[in-house]
Scaffold this active site. Structure first.
Site, PDB file in Angstrom:
ATOM      1  N   GLY A 113       0.837  -1.188   0.000  1.00  0.00           N
ATOM      2  CA  GLY A 113       0.000   0.000   0.000  1.00  0.00           C
ATOM      3  C   GLY A 113       0.878   1.247   0.000  1.00  0.00           C
ATOM      4  N   CYS A 114       0.308   2.364  -0.423  1.00  0.00           N
ATOM      5  CA  CYS A 114       1.095   3.597  -0.502  1.00  0.00           C
ATOM      6  C   CYS A 114       1.506   4.088   0.884  1.00  0.00           C
ATOM      7  CB  CYS A 114       0.328   4.672  -1.265  1.00  0.00           C
ATOM      8  SG  CYS A 114      -1.358   4.984  -0.688  1.00  0.00           S
ATOM      9  N   TYR A 115       0.563   4.166   1.820  1.00  0.00           N
ATOM     10  CA  TYR A 115       0.913   4.589   3.172  1.00  0.00           C
ATOM     11  C   TYR A 115       1.879   3.608   3.844  1.00  0.00           C
ATOM     12  CZ  TYR A 115      -2.900   8.091   3.144  1.00  0.00           C
ATOM     13  OH  TYR A 115      -3.714   9.160   2.868  1.00  0.00           O
ATOM     14  N   THR A 117       4.113   1.851   2.568  1.00  0.00           N
ATOM     15  CA  THR A 117       5.450   1.982   1.989  1.00  0.00           C
ATOM     16  C   THR A 117       6.289   2.964   2.794  1.00  0.00           C
ATOM     17  OG1 THR A 117       4.750   1.374  -0.242  1.00  0.00           O
ATOM     18  CG2 THR A 117       6.748   2.702  -0.063  1.00  0.00           C
ATOM     19  N   GLY A 286       4.535   4.305  -4.314  1.00  0.00           N
ATOM     20  CA  GLY A 286       3.399   3.864  -3.517  1.00  0.00           C
ATOM     21  C   GLY A 286       2.378   3.039  -4.272  1.00  0.00           C
TER      22      GLY A 286
END
Length: 310
Positions: A113-115, A117, A286
């Site tokens: 997931g982007c967060y 990462t 991300g």
């Protein structure tokens, strides 16, 4: 040899960005379905079985359905959804944390997931090295371009241009928490505070550390040194020296696509408090950039091929 790639969900934000990164590369031949075919289970099954590698840019349930459709084939899969990030039999697509060989040899790769990462890049190496405790109740405060909130949030933001800030995930239990806890090796899931701003892309995440209150045995220089050593052999992640800490960090409203990740350790004068901060493109490292990085490794190609690191 040409590698056949099928992007299932190519009309979504992540799929479009992956396509943009691959379209001009002669190593790949993209399997493209028309508008009607994208909704046909038979056409999708055929594409999934024909491809050497399929990249799933779908909601979680649809990604699980696509994996089922691919059963019986030799197709390798990169799943950009959150459906398989902590599932057995799947390799987490963060080469800098799990190892490049693990990703290169995997049949099933789940894109981070982007967060997570940003959070994992900051916390995981420090917990592994014993510089931070695994049982501390960590918090992660993060702000993203509104593309990071998914289709529904994108629609709400674009329908309300007067909104300057939107906090979400206030009901707790966010779907990113399992991967954040697992791959950082934590006893407790972090308290996660996501928010979005009126910019399409970009992300800053912040892990505050009250070192003195934690009884931590590390200092800011050791934390920065550990991160620098952990990522010294990757062109994707830059760990800035303590002396280069800026007085503010910015996200640009019209930022261009970027596939890198920057990390900082900020500390007060007596080193009793620290903030670990990550900045990335939520659609790059991300999301789409991370998927292409894994694709490159799985195909035995240069890891940075087709990616934007400048």
């Amino acid at each position: 040899m040409t590698i056949h790639v099928f992007i299932d969900g190519a009309a979504g934000t992540t799929g479009i960005e992956i396509h943009d990164r691959l379209a001009s590369r002669n190593e790949f031949e993209l399997i493209v379905l028309g508008n009607a075919e994208r909704k046909s289970e038979t056409a999708r099954r055929d594409a999934l079985h024909t491809a050497d590698i399929a990249i799933l840019c779908l909601p979680d349930d649809a990604a699980r359905e696509a994996v089922a459709l691919a059963e019986g084939s030799d197709t390798r899969i990169i799943d950009a959804s959150s459906a398989h990030r902590v599932a057995d039999g799947w390799t987490y697509g963060f080469p800098e944390l799990v190892g490049r060989d693990a990703v290169a040899n995997a049949a099933r790769v789940s894109n981070p997931g982007c967060y997570p990462t940003g959070f994992l890049a900051l916390v995981a190496p420090l917990v592994r090295a014993g510089l931070l405790p695994a049982d501390w109740p960590y918090t992660f405060n993060a702000v993203s371009g509104y593309s990071g909130g998914g289709k529904a949030l994108i629609e709400r933001f674009e329908a309300s241009p007067e909104i300057a800030f939107r906090a979400y995930g206030l009901g707790m239990g966010h779907k990113h928490l399992p991967e954040m806890q697992k791959y950082a090796g934590l006893v407790h899931a972090p308290v996660f505070s996501p928010s979005v701003i009126p910019a399409m892309r970009g992300m800053v995440g912040d892990v505050p550390l009250p070192l003195q209150a934690m009884g931590a045995k590390s200092n800011p220089a050791e934390l920065q040194g550990c991160l620098a050593a952990a990522y010294e052999d990757t062109p994707f992640i830059t760990v800035h020296p303590l002396a280069d800490a800026p007085t503010e960090l910015l996200l640009e409203r019209d930022a261009q696509p970027w596939d890198g990740l920057e990390l900082w350790v900020f500390a007060d004068t007596d080193a009793s408090q620290v903030r670990l901060v990550a900045r990335l493109d939520n659609l790059g490292k991300g999301a789409s950039g991370a998927a292409v990085q894994s694709l490159n490794l799985m195909c035995g190609l240069p890891e940075t091929a087709g990616l934007r690191l400048a």
